[in-house]
Scaffold this active site. Structure first.
Site, PDB file in Angstrom:
ATOM      1  N   LYS A  30      -9.652   3.715 -18.777  1.00 50.80           N
ATOM      2  CA  LYS A  30     -10.070   4.086 -20.130  1.00 50.80           C
ATOM      3  C   LYS A  30      -8.924   3.888 -21.130  1.00 50.80           C
ATOM      4  O   LYS A  30      -8.397   2.807 -21.228  1.00 50.80           O
ATOM      5  CB  LYS A  30     -10.598   5.521 -20.133  1.00 50.80           C
ATOM      6  CG  LYS A  30     -11.482   5.861 -18.929  1.00 50.80           C
ATOM      7  CD  LYS A  30     -12.725   4.996 -18.851  1.00 50.80           C
ATOM      8  CE  LYS A  30     -13.574   5.432 -17.672  1.00 50.80           C
ATOM      9  NZ  LYS A  30     -14.484   4.434 -17.185  1.00 50.80           N
ATOM     10  N   ARG A  63       0.831  -1.217   0.000  1.00 46.23           N
ATOM     11  CA  ARG A  63       0.000   0.000   0.000  1.00 46.23           C
ATOM     12  C   ARG A  63       0.865   1.267   0.000  1.00 46.23           C
ATOM     13  O   ARG A  63       0.464   2.313  -0.488  1.00 46.23           O
ATOM     14  CB  ARG A  63      -0.964  -0.003   1.212  1.00 46.23           C
ATOM     15  CG  ARG A  63      -1.758   1.295   1.342  1.00 46.23           C
ATOM     16  CD  ARG A  63      -2.981   1.173   2.236  1.00 46.23           C
ATOM     17  NE  ARG A  63      -2.701   0.602   3.527  1.00 46.23           N
ATOM     18  CZ  ARG A  63      -2.091   1.230   4.534  1.00 46.23           C
ATOM     19  NH1 ARG A  63      -1.700   2.481   4.404  1.00 46.23           N
ATOM     20  NH2 ARG A  63      -1.873   0.610   5.683  1.00 46.23           N
ATOM     21  N   TYR A  97     -17.625  13.768 -15.386  1.00 48.92           N
ATOM     22  CA  TYR A  97     -18.098  12.424 -15.078  1.00 48.92           C
ATOM     23  C   TYR A  97     -19.069  12.531 -13.884  1.00 48.92           C
ATOM     24  O   TYR A  97     -18.711  13.104 -12.837  1.00 48.92           O
ATOM     25  CB  TYR A  97     -16.893  11.538 -14.759  1.00 48.92           C
ATOM     26  CG  TYR A  97     -17.258  10.132 -14.354  1.00 48.92           C
ATOM     27  CD1 TYR A  97     -18.068   9.352 -15.170  1.00 48.92           C
ATOM     28  CD2 TYR A  97     -16.795   9.580 -13.169  1.00 48.92           C
ATOM     29  CE1 TYR A  97     -18.414   8.058 -14.802  1.00 48.92           C
ATOM     30  CE2 TYR A  97     -17.123   8.298 -12.798  1.00 48.92           C
ATOM     31  CZ  TYR A  97     -17.937   7.547 -13.622  1.00 48.92           C
ATOM     32  OH  TYR A  97     -18.271   6.269 -13.260  1.00 48.92           O
TER      33      TYR A  97
HETATM   34  C1  LIG Z   1     -13.546  11.485 -17.378  1.00 48.88           C
HETATM   35  C2  LIG Z   1     -13.652  10.442 -16.309  1.00 48.88           C
HETATM   36  N1  LIG Z   1     -13.005  10.634 -15.150  1.00 48.88           N
HETATM   37  C3  LIG Z   1     -13.075   9.750 -14.140  1.00 48.88           C
HETATM   38  C4  LIG Z   1     -13.813   8.591 -14.270  1.00 48.88           C
HETATM   39  C5  LIG Z   1     -13.855   7.625 -13.132  1.00 48.88           C
HETATM   40  O1  LIG Z   1     -12.986   6.576 -13.370  1.00 48.88           O
HETATM   41  P1  LIG Z   1     -13.124   5.127 -12.682  1.00 48.88           P
HETATM   42  O2  LIG Z   1     -14.368   4.519 -13.224  1.00 48.88           O
HETATM   43  O3  LIG Z   1     -11.862   4.454 -13.084  1.00 48.88           O
HETATM   44  O4  LIG Z   1     -13.225   5.359 -11.212  1.00 48.88           O
HETATM   45  C6  LIG Z   1     -14.487   8.329 -15.460  1.00 48.88           C
HETATM   46  C7  LIG Z   1     -15.265   7.101 -15.615  1.00 48.88           C
HETATM   47  O5  LIG Z   1     -15.975   6.898 -16.592  1.00 48.88           O
HETATM   48  C8  LIG Z   1     -14.406   9.284 -16.507  1.00 48.88           C
HETATM   49  O6  LIG Z   1     -15.048   9.109 -17.675  1.00 48.88           O
END
Ligand SMILES: Cc1ncc(COP(=O)(O)O)c(C=O)c1O
Length: 402
Positions: free
Chosen positions: A211, A61, A114
């Site tokens: 992503k 960690r 998001y």
């Molecule tokens: C632009 C963006 N930021 C952050 C996130 C959050 O990421 P995670 O799902 O890996 O927690 C997403 C998820 O779709 C996203 O599209």
């Protein structure tokens, strides 16, 4: 690799690889929770700061060689001090806010972000005494008006999820710094290959590794890359104490995915461009948002600030939500699933899925209409993606295609 500054495509392949005991070309997976100390004294010295200086490891960690290899690669790509790999993109965003905010602070956040980021700020951080103003950050006058003394963070997603609104990062950095606020940027949609926020004045950049950076829809992860050592020193203990760190095997997978990022991004951008142009001309489509289209409000800025439009677009059909639903159920190659940036084309409906947690008025204010469909264009044969959309659009009732 030499210390010379390499091109981003080369960094994707070589950054963070380093050397290892057995001269393996690929960094090994150190699948261990803990590490042996040579002596009590050495253990104490690692706890006293030696681990952060690279003198050894304590406990996964707090740091793990496989995870650190990825952190180094991402820091080199973004041009930051050091990376901090997290268990998810949300862990990266939460850790960043938790490290820099205290009760009484004010945050300005892009309104097209998001969805769970709005819930995080309006829920958890509001409860802890942090107030947030959501604003159309692509409108600089509105952004300027929202920032005030006491603003501690200006958080920008550009292009924004899911409206693809483009924000001027250099201008946003100037506005944030004028009141002593940090500019934090979610660079998930662009990756450091298309946009480098730290070079444009941002203080911290973060990603959902889930992503494009991993790219294969088989890992959930995140990363934070601060520009300065001082900010890294605030972020590191916050992440260690909150515990949302990335596991070594996941770090290995993301590092592997990173090697093909340049090839994948080139394909994502080229295919998304063709698809956006096709959709824009289709009689069933009301509008398309994609920064690569000259008709898009963010086109000129995107051409200046990025080296490509990315692989995500959103559009609304003339038949609104009903037509969008029929389209999402009519596609055969594109997968009806949330997430984005993977090798496969994904289609989803933000108002009922990724952004369902947002208050309807905030969604409307942000331009996330009930009929908006988000498409993450994969690396399949582009003609086949187009044919899939064409056959699904052809199945819509005639009135919705008129
Ligand atoms: C632009 C963006 N930021 C952050 C996130 C959050 O990421 P995670 O799902 O890996 O927690 C997403 C998820 O779709 C996203 O599209």
């Amino acid at each position: 690799m030499s210390t010379k500054r390499h091109a981003p495509d080369t960094l994707c392949v070589h950054a963070g690889v380093g050397d290892n005991e057995h001269r393996a070309v690929v960094p090994p997976i150190y699948q261990t929770s803990t590490f042996k100390f040579d002596s009590v004294e050495q253990g104490a010295s690692l706890f006293a700061g030696g681990a952060d200086r690279g003198e050894g490891h304590i406990y996964t960690r707090l740091g793990n060689p496989t995870v650190q290899a990825l952190e180094q690669a991402l820091a080199e790509l973004e041009g930051g001090y050091r990376g901090l790999a997290c268990a998810s993109g949300m862990a990266a965003i939460h850790t960043t806010f938790a490290a820099f905010l205290k009760a009484g602070d004010h945050v300005v956040c892009s309104e097209s972000v998001y969805g769970p980021v709005t819930s995080l700020l309006n829920g958890l951080f509001a409860r802890l005494g942090v107030q947030t103003t959501f604003v159309d950050s692509s409108d600089l006058a509105a952004l300027r008006a929202a920032i005030r003394p006491g603003t501690a963070i200006v958080h920008i997603e550009t292009p924004g999820n899911p409206t693809l609104a483009v924000t001027d990062l250099a201008a946003a950095a100037g506005l944030a710094h004028a009141v002593g606020a940090r500019l934090t940027v979610d660079n998930t949609f662009m990756t450091p290959l298309l946009q480098r926020p730290l070079e444009l004045g941002a203080d911290v950049v973060m990603h959902s590794l889930t992503k494009f950076l991993n790219g294969h829809a088989d890992v959930v992860g995140g990363v934070i890359v601060p520009k300065t050592e001082a900010d890294w020193k605030l972020l590191r203990p916050t992440l260690n104490l909150a515990g949302g760190t990335l596991a070594p095997h996941d770090a290995f997978l993301v590092h592997r995915g990173l090697k093909t990022l340049a090839l994948r991004m080139a394909r994502h951008c080229a295919s998304a461009q063709r698809i956006a142009e096709f959709l824009e001309k289709h009689p069933a489509v009301e509008w398309v948002r994609f920064p690569g289209l000259p008709s898009d409000p963010g086109y000129a800025l995107s051409c200046r600030q990025t080296s490509g439009p990315g692989g995500v677009l959103s559009f609304e059909l003339k038949g609104g939500l009903e037509a969008g639903r029929a389209l999402m159920e009519g596609v055969e190659l594109a997968v009806l699933a949330v997430s984005l940036g993977g090798v496969e084309t994904l289609i989803q409906h933000p108002a009922s899925m990724t952004h369902a947690g947002m208050k309807p008025e905030l969604r409307r204010q942000a331009g996330i209409t009930d009929g908006l469909v988000r498409l993450s264009v994969g690396i399949e044969d582009c003609a086949e993606i187009l044919a899939d959309l064409e056959q699904a659009l052809a199945k819509l009732p005639a009135v919705q295609r008129a």
